[in-house]
Design a protein around this motif. Structure first.
Motif, PDB file in Angstrom:
ATOM      1  N   TYR A  81       0.845  -1.197   0.000  1.00 30.37           N
ATOM      2  CA  TYR A  81       0.000   0.000   0.000  1.00 30.37           C
ATOM      3  C   TYR A  81       0.889   1.260   0.000  1.00 30.37           C
ATOM      4  O   TYR A  81       1.877   1.337   0.722  1.00 30.37           O
ATOM      5  CB  TYR A  81      -0.912   0.017   1.232  1.00 30.37           C
ATOM      6  N   ASN A  82       0.531   2.226  -0.835  1.00 31.47           N
ATOM      7  CA  ASN A  82       1.226   3.522  -0.906  1.00 31.47           C
ATOM      8  C   ASN A  82       2.675   3.379  -1.372  1.00 31.47           C
ATOM      9  O   ASN A  82       3.575   4.071  -0.898  1.00 31.47           O
ATOM     10  CB  ASN A  82       1.184   4.244   0.443  1.00 31.47           C
ATOM     11  N   THR A 122       5.655   2.827  -4.736  1.00 28.58           N
ATOM     12  CA  THR A 122       5.962   3.447  -6.023  1.00 28.58           C
ATOM     13  C   THR A 122       6.728   2.479  -6.903  1.00 28.58           C
ATOM     14  O   THR A 122       7.650   1.804  -6.448  1.00 28.58           O
ATOM     15  CB  THR A 122       6.803   4.731  -5.828  1.00 28.58           C
ATOM     16  N   ASN A 178      -3.254   2.260  -3.646  1.00 27.79           N
ATOM     17  CA  ASN A 178      -2.632   3.590  -3.777  1.00 27.79           C
ATOM     18  C   ASN A 178      -1.227   3.503  -4.385  1.00 27.79           C
ATOM     19  O   ASN A 178      -0.322   4.260  -4.040  1.00 27.79           O
ATOM     20  CB  ASN A 178      -2.557   4.287  -2.418  1.00 27.79           C
ATOM     21  N   ARG A 230       1.664   3.971  -7.026  1.00 27.23           N
ATOM     22  CA  ARG A 230       2.048   4.993  -8.001  1.00 27.23           C
ATOM     23  C   ARG A 230       2.958   4.362  -9.054  1.00 27.23           C
ATOM     24  O   ARG A 230       3.998   3.798  -8.722  1.00 27.23           O
ATOM     25  CB  ARG A 230       2.796   6.127  -7.294  1.00 27.23           C
TER      26      ARG A 230
END
Length: 325
Positions: free
Chosen positions: A234-235, A237, A260, A262
């Protein structure tokens, strides 16, 4: 001057080292005496004709080079100054670095920072520059050494191997994905803590899988990238910079909207100057001296064509330096 010249005959690309006049160099404000160039995957596609990289012939390939300024019509550069060039279409639509001289626009050049000579600059080259841009993208996304494991795909290649070394030197816990078992010792020496087989990432993937990675640098694309995206924390990149495995992306929006994640694309060709300066300054200060002894194979200009074919055949590990002078 000597140069590797690509010509086309009946649809086939022919590569040969020729003696040509420097008067034939294309327009530009700065002329550089080239010390070192390198072979990148894009160079190999151009030299072998396996990819539609070159559209106008004759062409001198070589998407990067490092050397010293011999003549400058721009106040930012003076004769004797060491410079490096990557990208900007050089070696594709503007004569490139596999030659003893190049004439280019001043805006395309970066002065070599302290801590790098021209040989080290080309051990890094486009691959190292791209890897550093990927690391910057992870940092911009909030990924730090305490975030968790970071995975690098295509880890045996030029970008991947430099990314492993950079992340390790910065304190990240790096996991490498490679298709060649013979390179495991090499990747461990560069700083990989674990090595996974490419075969584990070649099949179809579910939209979401177990969360494993705080960050990722992907040089492969296609199913490999889809699998990595499904495993991101989660969260997290992902910095994507390559498509050696294909340009499609068979995934869903679920990693992005439920975890989430990216996905940051990384382009090294048209990178603005301020970002280039940052990347090269960081490169000069991060890597240990042993990296420059581990990561490069050195060849001469007359071996560039045969080595390009080996690179396309996935028979080259790490970076290939081309000694020009």
């Amino acid at each position: 001057m000597k140069a590797l010249v690509l010509e086309q005959n009946e649809g086939k690309t022919l590569a040969s080292v020729q003696d040509i006049s420097s008067d034939r160099l294309p327009a530009g404000e700065v002329t550089v005496d080239i010390d070192w160039s390198s072979l990148n995957y894009k160079d190999a596609l151009a030299i072998t004709g396996k990819g539609k990289i070159i559209r106008e012939f004759p062409m001198v390939p070589g998407i990067d080079f490092a050397g010293t300024v011999s003549h400058s019509e721009d106040d930012r550069f003076t004769p004797g100054q060491s410079v490096v060039l990557t990208g900007w279409g050089v070696g594709e639509n503007h004569w490139g670095g596999l030659a003893e001289q190049a004439r280019v626009k001043a805006d395309w050049l970066v002065p070599l920072p302290d801590g790098l000579d021209t040989r080290k600059a080309m051990i890094l080259g486009t691959a190292g520059f791209t890897a550093m841009l990927c690391v910057l993208a992870l940092e911009d996304g909030g990924v730090n050494p305490q975030s968790g494991e970071v995975v690098v795909t295509g880890a045996s290649g030029g970008v991947g191997s430099t990314a492993v070394a950079l992340l390790s030197a910065l304190g990240y816990n790096v996991v490498a994905i490679s298709g060649r078992e013979s390179n495991h010792t090499y990747l461990t020496e560069l700083g990989a803590k674990r090595i996974l087989s490419r075969d584990e990432y070649s099949d179809n993937t579910r939209p979401l899988e177990k969360q494993l990675w705080a960050g990722a640098i992907d040089t492969v694309g296609d199913r490999m990238l889809a699998k990595v995206l499904a495993q991101m924390n989660y969260n997290s990149t992902v910095a994507a910079c390559g498509l050696a495995g294909g340009y499609t992306l068979p995934t869903t929006v679920m990693p992005f909207i439920l975890r989430n994640v990216r996905l940051q694309g990384v382009d090294s060709v048209m990178t603005p100057l301020h970002r280039r300066l940052t990347a090269w300054e960081r490169l000069a200060g991060i890597l240990p001296e042993r990296f420059y002894q581990q990561a490069a194979t050195e060849i001469t200009l007359d071996r560039a064509a045969e080595t390009a074919a080996a690179l396309i055949g996935n028979k080259v590990t790490g970076r290939t330096l081309v000694k020009i002078r």
